[in-house]
Design a protein around this motif. Sequence first.
Motif, PDB file in Angstrom:
ATOM      1  N   LEU A  25     -25.176  13.680 -56.351  1.00 48.05           N
ATOM      2  CA  LEU A  25     -26.072  13.247 -55.283  1.00 48.05           C
ATOM      3  C   LEU A  25     -27.397  13.989 -55.346  1.00 48.05           C
ATOM      4  CD1 LEU A  25     -26.580  11.673 -52.620  1.00 48.05           C
ATOM      5  CD2 LEU A  25     -25.594  13.655 -51.431  1.00 48.05           C
ATOM      6  N   SER A  26     -27.344  15.277 -55.625  1.00 48.94           N
ATOM      7  CA  SER A  26     -28.586  16.056 -55.693  1.00 48.94           C
ATOM      8  C   SER A  26     -29.460  15.609 -56.860  1.00 48.94           C
ATOM      9  CB  SER A  26     -28.285  17.547 -55.810  1.00 48.94           C
ATOM     10  OG  SER A  26     -27.813  17.867 -57.099  1.00 48.94           O
ATOM     11  N   ILE A  27     -28.838  15.226 -57.968  1.00 49.31           N
ATOM     12  CA  ILE A  27     -29.616  14.747 -59.112  1.00 49.31           C
ATOM     13  C   ILE A  27     -30.356  13.463 -58.737  1.00 49.31           C
ATOM     14  CG2 ILE A  27     -29.416  13.783 -61.440  1.00 49.31           C
ATOM     15  CD1 ILE A  27     -27.133  15.829 -61.890  1.00 49.31           C
ATOM     16  N   VAL A  28     -29.700  12.608 -57.965  1.00 51.13           N
ATOM     17  CA  VAL A  28     -30.337  11.376 -57.508  1.00 51.13           C
ATOM     18  C   VAL A  28     -31.478  11.699 -56.536  1.00 51.13           C
ATOM     19  CG1 VAL A  28     -29.952   9.262 -56.168  1.00 51.13           C
ATOM     20  CG2 VAL A  28     -28.268   9.982 -57.865  1.00 51.13           C
ATOM     21  N   LEU A  29     -31.302  12.722 -55.710  1.00 47.80           N
ATOM     22  CA  LEU A  29     -32.283  13.054 -54.679  1.00 47.80           C
ATOM     23  C   LEU A  29     -33.456  13.901 -55.174  1.00 47.80           C
ATOM     24  CD1 LEU A  29     -29.944  13.886 -51.663  1.00 47.80           C
ATOM     25  CD2 LEU A  29     -31.293  11.828 -52.029  1.00 47.80           C
ATOM     26  N   LEU A  41     -27.710  23.230 -55.518  1.00 45.53           N
ATOM     27  CA  LEU A  41     -27.239  24.614 -55.498  1.00 45.53           C
ATOM     28  C   LEU A  41     -25.995  24.747 -54.631  1.00 45.53           C
ATOM     29  CD1 LEU A  41     -30.605  26.565 -55.235  1.00 45.53           C
ATOM     30  CD2 LEU A  41     -29.106  26.382 -57.220  1.00 45.53           C
ATOM     31  N   GLY A  42     -25.964  24.016 -53.537  1.00 43.30           N
ATOM     32  CA  GLY A  42     -24.775  24.037 -52.686  1.00 43.30           C
ATOM     33  C   GLY A  42     -23.564  23.457 -53.398  1.00 43.30           C
ATOM     34  N   GLY A  43     -23.768  22.358 -54.126  1.00 42.03           N
ATOM     35  CA  GLY A  43     -22.677  21.762 -54.891  1.00 42.03           C
ATOM     36  C   GLY A  43     -22.161  22.701 -55.971  1.00 42.03           C
ATOM     37  N   LEU A  44     -23.082  23.383 -56.630  1.00 39.10           N
ATOM     38  CA  LEU A  44     -22.663  24.354 -57.652  1.00 39.10           C
ATOM     39  C   LEU A  44     -21.897  25.512 -57.021  1.00 39.10           C
ATOM     40  CD1 LEU A  44     -25.732  24.567 -60.034  1.00 39.10           C
ATOM     41  CD2 LEU A  44     -23.435  23.796 -60.597  1.00 39.10           C
ATOM     42  N   SER A  58     -23.975  28.560 -61.403  1.00 39.84           N
ATOM     43  CA  SER A  58     -24.484  28.768 -60.051  1.00 39.84           C
ATOM     44  C   SER A  58     -25.264  30.076 -59.954  1.00 39.84           C
ATOM     45  CB  SER A  58     -23.337  28.767 -59.044  1.00 39.84           C
ATOM     46  OG  SER A  58     -23.812  28.971 -57.741  1.00 39.84           O
ATOM     47  N   ARG A  59     -24.743  31.131 -60.543  1.00 38.37           N
ATOM     48  CA  ARG A  59     -25.460  32.414 -60.534  1.00 38.37           C
ATOM     49  C   ARG A  59     -26.807  32.298 -61.237  1.00 38.37           C
ATOM     50  NH1 ARG A  59     -20.406  36.088 -62.213  1.00 38.37           N
ATOM     51  NH2 ARG A  59     -19.401  36.174 -60.177  1.00 38.37           N
ATOM     52  N   ARG A  60     -26.819  31.640 -62.377  1.00 40.02           N
ATOM     53  CA  ARG A  60     -28.066  31.480 -63.115  1.00 40.02           C
ATOM     54  C   ARG A  60     -29.068  30.626 -62.333  1.00 40.02           C
ATOM     55  NH1 ARG A  60     -27.371  30.085 -69.068  1.00 40.02           N
ATOM     56  NH2 ARG A  60     -27.218  32.331 -69.202  1.00 40.02           N
ATOM     57  N   ALA A  61     -28.583  29.535 -61.732  1.00 40.41           N
ATOM     58  CA  ALA A  61     -29.461  28.662 -60.947  1.00 40.41           C
ATOM     59  C   ALA A  61     -30.007  29.386 -59.725  1.00 40.41           C
ATOM     60  CB  ALA A  61     -28.706  27.398 -60.528  1.00 40.41           C
ATOM     61  N   ASN A  62     -29.177  30.173 -59.058  1.00 41.95           N
ATOM     62  CA  ASN A  62     -29.645  30.933 -57.899  1.00 41.95           C
ATOM     63  C   ASN A  62     -30.673  31.972 -58.300  1.00 41.95           C
ATOM     64  OD1 ASN A  62     -28.195  29.656 -55.848  1.00 41.95           O
ATOM     65  ND2 ASN A  62     -26.365  30.862 -56.288  1.00 41.95           N
ATOM     66  N   ASP A  63     -30.463  32.611 -59.445  1.00 41.83           N
ATOM     67  CA  ASP A  63     -31.431  33.593 -59.929  1.00 41.83           C
ATOM     68  C   ASP A  63     -32.774  32.924 -60.227  1.00 41.83           C
ATOM     69  OD1 ASP A  63     -32.238  36.210 -60.818  1.00 41.83           O
ATOM     70  OD2 ASP A  63     -32.076  35.451 -62.885  1.00 41.83           O
ATOM     71  N   LEU A  64     -32.725  31.766 -60.881  1.00 43.37           N
ATOM     72  CA  LEU A  64     -33.967  31.042 -61.161  1.00 43.37           C
ATOM     73  C   LEU A  64     -34.658  30.589 -59.875  1.00 43.37           C
ATOM     74  CD1 LEU A  64     -32.905  28.856 -64.221  1.00 43.37           C
ATOM     75  CD2 LEU A  64     -34.566  30.721 -64.204  1.00 43.37           C
TER      76      LEU A  64
END
Length: 85
Positions: A25-29, A41-44, A58-64
Amino acid sequence: MGRNRTVDRVYRTSVGVIGGGTVVLSIVLIPLPGPGALIGLGGLALLGTEFDGAKKVSRRANDLARRGAAKVSQLRKDRRDASQD
């Protein structure tokens, strides 16, 4: 839940389906205005509660995201300081 294999499997499958659906859903949004990236990020994070690979992503995405937010904050501060001069 760890004692009953069937309950554990159903729980992990449910987390995978809901977390995966949230990421999709986030990719679509993302192209639309709104919080698409935050939903991702919430889904991850949800997937990371049960799956080690998702936890690493998730850790890498949150850091970025944190680095990006700090960069934007610094750019705004620099722009504000430049306009006051």
